[in-house]
Design an enzyme around this catalytic site. Sequence first.
Site, short mmCIF file in Angstrom:
data_model
loop_
_atom_site.label_atom_id
_atom_site.label_comp_id
_atom_site.label_asym_id
_atom_site.label_seq_id
_atom_site.Cartn_x
_atom_site.Cartn_y
_atom_site.Cartn_z
N ASN A 95 0.26 -7.29 9.45
CA ASN A 95 -1.13 -6.89 9.17
C ASN A 95 -2.13 -7.93 9.68
O ASN A 95 -3.32 -7.85 9.39
CB ASN A 95 -1.35 -6.75 7.66
CG ASN A 95 -0.53 -5.61 7.08
OD1 ASN A 95 -0.34 -4.58 7.71
ND2 ASN A 95 -0.03 -5.81 5.88
N HIS B 114 -7.81 -3.00 4.76
CA HIS B 114 -7.44 -2.84 6.17
C HIS B 114 -8.61 -2.58 7.10
O HIS B 114 -8.42 -2.39 8.30
CB HIS B 114 -6.40 -1.72 6.32
CG HIS B 114 -5.12 -2.03 5.62
ND1 HIS B 114 -4.12 -2.77 6.20
CD2 HIS B 114 -4.71 -1.75 4.38
CE1 HIS B 114 -3.13 -2.91 5.34
NE2 HIS B 114 -3.46 -2.30 4.23
N SER C 117 -3.64 2.34 3.86
CA SER C 117 -2.67 1.34 4.31
C SER C 117 -1.42 1.94 4.94
O SER C 117 -0.81 1.31 5.80
CB SER C 117 -2.29 0.43 3.15
OG SER C 117 -1.76 1.17 2.08
N ASP D 147 -11.68 -0.08 -1.67
CA ASP D 147 -10.77 -1.16 -1.32
C ASP D 147 -10.63 -1.13 0.20
O ASP D 147 -10.03 -0.21 0.75
CB ASP D 147 -9.42 -0.91 -2.02
CG ASP D 147 -8.35 -1.92 -1.61
OD1 ASP D 147 -8.55 -2.67 -0.63
OD2 ASP D 147 -7.30 -1.93 -2.27
N LYS E 86 -4.88 -9.70 5.49
CA LYS E 86 -4.73 -8.85 6.68
C LYS E 86 -5.53 -9.47 7.83
O LYS E 86 -5.11 -10.46 8.38
CB LYS E 86 -5.11 -7.42 6.34
CG LYS E 86 -3.94 -6.71 5.62
CD LYS E 86 -4.15 -6.41 4.20
CE LYS E 86 -2.86 -5.92 3.53
NZ LYS E 86 -3.09 -5.49 2.15
N GLU F 59 -9.74 3.96 -0.56
CA GLU F 59 -9.62 2.85 0.38
C GLU F 59 -10.54 3.15 1.56
O GLU F 59 -10.89 4.30 1.80
CB GLU F 59 -8.17 2.74 0.87
CG GLU F 59 -7.23 2.29 -0.24
CD GLU F 59 -5.77 2.23 0.17
OE1 GLU F 59 -5.48 2.02 1.36
OE2 GLU F 59 -4.93 2.39 -0.72
N HIS G 264 -3.62 2.75 -2.79
CA HIS G 264 -2.63 1.66 -2.84
C HIS G 264 -2.04 1.47 -4.26
O HIS G 264 -2.72 1.69 -5.26
CB HIS G 264 -3.33 0.37 -2.42
CG HIS G 264 -2.42 -0.77 -2.15
ND1 HIS G 264 -2.20 -1.76 -3.06
CD2 HIS G 264 -1.67 -1.07 -1.06
CE1 HIS G 264 -1.36 -2.66 -2.55
NE2 HIS G 264 -1.03 -2.25 -1.34
C1 PLP Z 1 -2.51 -5.24 0.91
C2 PLP Z 1 -3.37 -4.40 0.02
C3 PLP Z 1 -3.74 -4.82 -1.25
C4 PLP Z 1 -3.17 -6.05 -1.87
O1 PLP Z 1 -3.77 -7.18 -1.39
P1 PLP Z 1 -3.01 -8.57 -1.49
O2 PLP Z 1 -4.06 -9.56 -1.28
O3 PLP Z 1 -1.95 -8.55 -0.44
O4 PLP Z 1 -2.42 -8.63 -2.87
C5 PLP Z 1 -4.63 -4.06 -1.97
N1 PLP Z 1 -5.09 -2.89 -1.47
C6 PLP Z 1 -4.72 -2.44 -0.27
C7 PLP Z 1 -5.27 -1.14 0.22
C8 PLP Z 1 -3.84 -3.16 0.50
O5 PLP Z 1 -3.42 -2.69 1.68
#
Ligand code: PLP
Length: 382
Positions: free
Chosen positions: A47, A207, A179, A204, A236, A175, A133
Amino acid sequence: MSWAQRIEQALDERLLASAYRQRQANQGGSTRGLTVDGRRYLNFSSNDYLGLSQHPAVIQGWQDGAKRHGVGSGGSGHVTGYTEAHAAFEQRLAQWQGYDRALLFISGFGANQALLAALMQKGDRLLADRLSHASLLEAAMHAPSRLRRFQHNQPESLAGLLQPAVAGETLVVTEGVFSMDGDEAPLAALAALTHSANGWLLVDDAHGVGVIGEGGRGSCWKQEVCPDLLVITFGKAFGVSGAAVLCDEPVAEYLLQFARHLIYSTSMPAAQVVALDAALDCIQKGDELRQRLNNNIHYFREGASRLPLLMTESSTAIQPLIVGENHRALELAGSLREEGLWVTAIRPPTVPEGSARLRITLTAVHQRDDIDRLLEVLHDHC
Ligand SMILES: *Cc1c(COP(=O)(O)O)cnc(C)c1O
């Protein structure tokens, strides 16, 4: 059933469903390549979309930060773990994203858990895209509020769920870039519906930030939406780890009182903050990296469209090839591995039953040749 029996049964079930997960220790590598058991692989599972985990300026930032601050923060931010470096970076993030405040968390998983746990009460409702997620859905299931899931990226489905009024508050969760599918949420439509029902929107953008939108500001910036709560993560495109919640002043103060993941956990080391600050410089100046990433995405999609595999509607760095059955996905990932390509098979429960896939991720540092090789091997094995 005893503990031993329960555990054995759960493991057996996973094995039988070709859903058993195993980690494989690698001997390091870069964003583009990976060494496992002494063999070099091209890495299409990272990522680290802009290659910043290996960027000299980011590494230098971490080293300088460690020299100045040591390697650990020594406590929660509420005790002694909050330095001027943390404060300055939070302010920089808030300004960059156009919010009053930013609060740093040690992980995106923790930030999502903390937010939902602190905000949701009995009588409230939480409406989440069904492909949200695990960190969001997990937190939602444990919250005292009612959880309903709307059809993936379908505002009409959200509209239906918003119809009956509730006594409590409504939080809509999505999101920016999904992801496991790589597609982008229709944020403007979701925000309009949410706000017309007096709800709040949480996006969120793990990505999206760094790779999408002007200056890498993310999905919300691109779609000109300002959600009430924005979560960005640093594992990421930032190439490091950690996360931030962006919000208004009262919410930030509320979280500082009630977000338990923040209060009862050691804060991010200041050295990491210095590295993140350097990563943000790279992102702000990163048009060329983003252009390279986008060229790679186009090039891959064009080649992959000729394969007998289902692609998603993704124009992002996440380019899954839907295979269907778990064992097929594992087999295909195994064949790619034999050919020197590291691509992870993603299976339920991470994705819906029957939609096991190869989650291919592209980065700015992949070369044309790397992608040609991937396409050639996929062509031979599909
Ligand atoms: C990777 C991810 C997370 C978690 O984040 P980390 O910092 O790795 O714990 C949360 N939400 C989404 C959509 C993700 O892809």
